[in-house]
Design a protein around this motif. Sequence first.
Motif, PDB file in Angstrom:
ATOM      1  N   TYR A  29       0.794  -1.236   0.000  1.00  0.00           N
ATOM      2  CA  TYR A  29       0.000   0.000   0.000  1.00  0.00           C
ATOM      3  C   TYR A  29       0.824   1.284   0.000  1.00  0.00           C
ATOM      4  O   TYR A  29       0.268   2.382   0.050  1.00  0.00           O
ATOM      5  CB  TYR A  29      -0.982  -0.013   1.173  1.00  0.00           C
ATOM      6  N   LYS A  30       2.141   1.153  -0.067  1.00  0.00           N
ATOM      7  CA  LYS A  30       3.014   2.335  -0.106  1.00  0.00           C
ATOM      8  C   LYS A  30       2.654   3.181  -1.327  1.00  0.00           C
ATOM      9  O   LYS A  30       2.570   2.688  -2.449  1.00  0.00           O
ATOM     10  CB  LYS A  30       4.468   1.877  -0.205  1.00  0.00           C
ATOM     11  N   ARG A  33       5.214  15.021  10.963  1.00  0.00           N
ATOM     12  CA  ARG A  33       5.535  15.317   9.577  1.00  0.00           C
ATOM     13  C   ARG A  33       4.530  16.355   9.057  1.00  0.00           C
ATOM     14  O   ARG A  33       3.335  16.182   9.165  1.00  0.00           O
ATOM     15  CB  ARG A  33       5.450  14.033   8.752  1.00  0.00           C
ATOM     16  N   SER A  64       6.826   5.524   6.137  1.00  0.00           N
ATOM     17  CA  SER A  64       6.496   5.654   4.707  1.00  0.00           C
ATOM     18  C   SER A  64       5.003   5.867   4.483  1.00  0.00           C
ATOM     19  O   SER A  64       4.589   6.345   3.434  1.00  0.00           O
ATOM     20  CB  SER A  64       6.968   4.424   3.927  1.00  0.00           C
ATOM     21  N   LEU A  65       4.171   5.532   5.485  1.00  0.00           N
ATOM     22  CA  LEU A  65       2.713   5.694   5.376  1.00  0.00           C
ATOM     23  C   LEU A  65       2.211   6.928   6.128  1.00  0.00           C
ATOM     24  O   LEU A  65       1.020   7.225   6.112  1.00  0.00           O
ATOM     25  CB  LEU A  65       2.002   4.451   5.928  1.00  0.00           C
ATOM     26  N   LEU A  66       3.113   7.646   6.806  1.00  0.00           N
ATOM     27  CA  LEU A  66       2.737   8.816   7.607  1.00  0.00           C
ATOM     28  C   LEU A  66       2.583  10.041   6.713  1.00  0.00           C
ATOM     29  O   LEU A  66       3.530  10.464   6.059  1.00  0.00           O
ATOM     30  CB  LEU A  66       3.807   9.063   8.682  1.00  0.00           C
ATOM     31  N   ASN A  67       1.366  10.599   6.690  1.00  0.00           N
ATOM     32  CA  ASN A  67       1.098  11.748   5.833  1.00  0.00           C
ATOM     33  C   ASN A  67      -0.125  12.490   6.372  1.00  0.00           C
ATOM     34  O   ASN A  67      -1.073  11.863   6.851  1.00  0.00           O
ATOM     35  CB  ASN A  67       0.838  11.270   4.403  1.00  0.00           C
ATOM     36  N   SER A  84      -2.262   6.448   3.168  1.00  0.00           N
ATOM     37  CA  SER A  84      -1.500   7.274   4.109  1.00  0.00           C
ATOM     38  C   SER A  84      -2.342   7.492   5.356  1.00  0.00           C
ATOM     39  O   SER A  84      -3.569   7.417   5.316  1.00  0.00           O
ATOM     40  CB  SER A  84      -1.111   8.609   3.475  1.00  0.00           C
ATOM     41  N   ALA A  98       1.041  15.341  10.608  1.00  0.00           N
ATOM     42  CA  ALA A  98       0.848  13.905  10.827  1.00  0.00           C
ATOM     43  C   ALA A  98       1.729  13.505  12.008  1.00  0.00           C
ATOM     44  O   ALA A  98       2.836  14.030  12.162  1.00  0.00           O
ATOM     45  CB  ALA A  98       1.228  13.128   9.577  1.00  0.00           C
ATOM     46  N   GLY A 121      -2.525  13.874   4.886  1.00  0.00           N
ATOM     47  CA  GLY A 121      -3.752  13.488   4.190  1.00  0.00           C
ATOM     48  C   GLY A 121      -4.784  14.597   4.101  1.00  0.00           C
ATOM     49  O   GLY A 121      -5.976  14.357   4.270  1.00  0.00           O
TER      50      GLY A 121
END
Length: 198
Positions: free
Chosen positions: A119-120, A197, A146-149, A124, A157, A151
């Motif tokens: 899911y990368k 982030r 890598s999934l921290l965003n 997110s 985040a 959104g």
Amino acid sequence: MPKKPRRVTVKEGRGAPRLTPITAPEIVTVDAATECHTTPDDVARRMVDHLGPVGDFMTLEPSAGTGQLVRALLASGHSPCELCAIERHTKLATSLYQIEGITGAGIVNSCFLEWAETYKGRASFPRIIMNPPFRKVKAHMKAAISLLNRGGHDRPAVLVALVPSTYDHDDAEHLEDLPEDTFAAAKVRTKIIRIERE
């Protein structure tokens, strides 16, 4: 008169309620290789507090285990509909459905590292809370980051993690050191960190 039987009149006890049978909770045993270290309740609550205020945030729990962090999220008011809990061990993943209020949550029975790779770039999360396996902490943290965003949210985040004291990341804020006896089965010095982030 020793040979004469004695009789005692006993009144029927109609007022006493029937006792309900006691049922012990099912004990889930897992292989030591899973590194399932149950987060204590007070530590889980503090970790959720470190995430920041409750809001309309999708929240990821990458190594759900026995569900301690999931319970703490729900108790603080996080919506089960905005929760994604990943757990590799089938019995543990199934037991997550027994948590009160979990209805609607996305529980995924999968290896987090494989799931994150799949899911990368396609998924997110503005909130991530985790107690990753200590031996593969770097790989799990890298996958989670890598999934921290954000959104689309105005707030940064946030990732909050319980990690071994030896783990370092340039962007990590050290929040607290935990006592050496935090985990009965693992004598590992641990700490709670936060990564934000924009």
